[in-house]
Design a protein around this motif. Sequence first.
Motif, PDB file in Angstrom:
ATOM      1  N   ASP A  68       0.832  -1.214   0.000  1.00 44.78           N
ATOM      2  CA  ASP A  68       0.000   0.000   0.000  1.00 44.78           C
ATOM      3  C   ASP A  68       0.859   1.253   0.000  1.00 44.78           C
ATOM      4  O   ASP A  68       0.604   2.197  -0.746  1.00 44.78           O
ATOM      5  CB  ASP A  68      -0.948  -0.002   1.205  1.00 44.78           C
ATOM      6  CG  ASP A  68      -2.037  -1.061   1.100  1.00 44.78           C
ATOM      7  OD1 ASP A  68      -2.257  -1.616   0.003  1.00 44.78           O
ATOM      8  OD2 ASP A  68      -2.675  -1.341   2.136  1.00 44.78           O
ATOM      9  N   TRP A  69       1.900   1.263   0.853  1.00 46.17           N
ATOM     10  CA  TRP A  69       2.791   2.428   0.916  1.00 46.17           C
ATOM     11  C   TRP A  69       3.522   2.624  -0.411  1.00 46.17           C
ATOM     12  O   TRP A  69       3.581   3.739  -0.935  1.00 46.17           O
ATOM     13  CB  TRP A  69       3.801   2.251   2.055  1.00 46.17           C
ATOM     14  CG  TRP A  69       4.834   3.335   2.124  1.00 46.17           C
ATOM     15  CD1 TRP A  69       4.689   4.563   2.687  1.00 46.17           C
ATOM     16  CD2 TRP A  69       6.171   3.286   1.607  1.00 46.17           C
ATOM     17  NE1 TRP A  69       5.859   5.285   2.564  1.00 46.17           N
ATOM     18  CE2 TRP A  69       6.778   4.523   1.908  1.00 46.17           C
ATOM     19  CE3 TRP A  69       6.909   2.318   0.941  1.00 46.17           C
ATOM     20  CZ2 TRP A  69       8.095   4.808   1.550  1.00 46.17           C
ATOM     21  CZ3 TRP A  69       8.213   2.610   0.582  1.00 46.17           C
ATOM     22  CH2 TRP A  69       8.792   3.837   0.881  1.00 46.17           C
ATOM     23  N   TRP A  71       2.725   1.729  -3.357  1.00 42.83           N
ATOM     24  CA  TRP A  71       1.830   2.141  -4.441  1.00 42.83           C
ATOM     25  C   TRP A  71       1.422   3.598  -4.279  1.00 42.83           C
ATOM     26  O   TRP A  71       1.409   4.354  -5.242  1.00 42.83           O
ATOM     27  CB  TRP A  71       0.610   1.233  -4.499  1.00 42.83           C
ATOM     28  CG  TRP A  71      -0.266   1.536  -5.657  1.00 42.83           C
ATOM     29  CD1 TRP A  71      -1.527   2.080  -5.625  1.00 42.83           C
ATOM     30  CD2 TRP A  71       0.029   1.353  -7.045  1.00 42.83           C
ATOM     31  NE1 TRP A  71      -2.017   2.232  -6.893  1.00 42.83           N
ATOM     32  CE2 TRP A  71      -1.080   1.794  -7.784  1.00 42.83           C
ATOM     33  CE3 TRP A  71       1.140   0.858  -7.723  1.00 42.83           C
ATOM     34  CZ2 TRP A  71      -1.116   1.749  -9.172  1.00 42.83           C
ATOM     35  CZ3 TRP A  71       1.110   0.816  -9.108  1.00 42.83           C
ATOM     36  CH2 TRP A  71      -0.004   1.256  -9.816  1.00 42.83           C
ATOM     37  N   ARG A  72       1.084   3.989  -3.052  1.00 39.63           N
ATOM     38  CA  ARG A  72       0.647   5.367  -2.800  1.00 39.63           C
ATOM     39  C   ARG A  72       1.800   6.359  -2.913  1.00 39.63           C
ATOM     40  O   ARG A  72       1.598   7.503  -3.308  1.00 39.63           O
ATOM     41  CB  ARG A  72       0.051   5.491  -1.390  1.00 39.63           C
ATOM     42  CG  ARG A  72      -1.379   5.114  -1.275  1.00 39.63           C
ATOM     43  CD  ARG A  72      -1.995   5.560   0.052  1.00 39.63           C
ATOM     44  NE  ARG A  72      -1.078   5.643   1.172  1.00 39.63           N
ATOM     45  CZ  ARG A  72      -0.779   4.645   1.995  1.00 39.63           C
ATOM     46  NH1 ARG A  72      -1.334   3.467   1.826  1.00 39.63           N
ATOM     47  NH2 ARG A  72       0.052   4.818   3.001  1.00 39.63           N
ATOM     48  N   ALA A  73       2.986   5.947  -2.526  1.00 41.62           N
ATOM     49  CA  ALA A  73       4.148   6.847  -2.486  1.00 41.62           C
ATOM     50  C   ALA A  73       5.230   6.307  -3.423  1.00 41.62           C
ATOM     51  O   ALA A  73       6.338   5.982  -2.986  1.00 41.62           O
ATOM     52  CB  ALA A  73       4.652   6.955  -1.045  1.00 41.62           C
ATOM     53  N   GLN A  74       4.911   6.219  -4.698  1.00 44.44           N
ATOM     54  CA  GLN A  74       5.817   5.588  -5.653  1.00 44.44           C
ATOM     55  C   GLN A  74       7.173   6.281  -5.747  1.00 44.44           C
ATOM     56  O   GLN A  74       8.204   5.608  -5.842  1.00 44.44           O
ATOM     57  CB  GLN A  74       5.148   5.501  -7.022  1.00 44.44           C
ATOM     58  CG  GLN A  74       3.988   4.536  -7.021  1.00 44.44           C
ATOM     59  CD  GLN A  74       3.290   4.431  -8.361  1.00 44.44           C
ATOM     60  OE1 GLN A  74       3.903   4.626  -9.410  1.00 44.44           O
ATOM     61  NE2 GLN A  74       2.008   4.118  -8.332  1.00 44.44           N
TER      62      GLN A  74
END
Length: 160
Positions: A68-69, A71-74
């Motif tokens: 999740d991290w 993906w959100r903070a690529q």
Amino acid sequence: MGVPTAEIAKRACVSKGALFLHFSSKDELFRQLHQCLENDLAALLAAEYPADASIERQFRHVWECYIDWAWRAQARHRALRQLEMSSRLRNVSRETALFSAIDGVTSTVNQYHISGDRTATFLFLCNVMESIATTVLDMMATDLGGFDDFKSLGWITFWG
């Protein structure tokens, strides 16, 4: 990592001199950035960490939070990966906030280590997880509708 210091200062909207008021060297800048990124991820992993749960549940928590991290903070994920692969950080201790955040997993894995070096065993598992995560993230980027499916498939691949 071959970005000139002047370019770093320009993108940070500060002068090169101001940059070196805060960081004694480019290596120090990269170490501080690495620590900041790891602290960010560690805080996420530590939140609601199921320390009393099974090792599978603990690893699953790490997996879910990490994907999740990432993906959100690529951009942060890419920077963390580049910094971890850099020879500039080769001597950075692996006993960082990130490892402290998942101490339960670390302790349990150490009980079942496969070599004389318990840290190496844990790092091996982390690298396997990271390799699978990279594949999952690459697949997500090509099929945005498959986020949950790829995340689940990655977990099944890692855990079995």
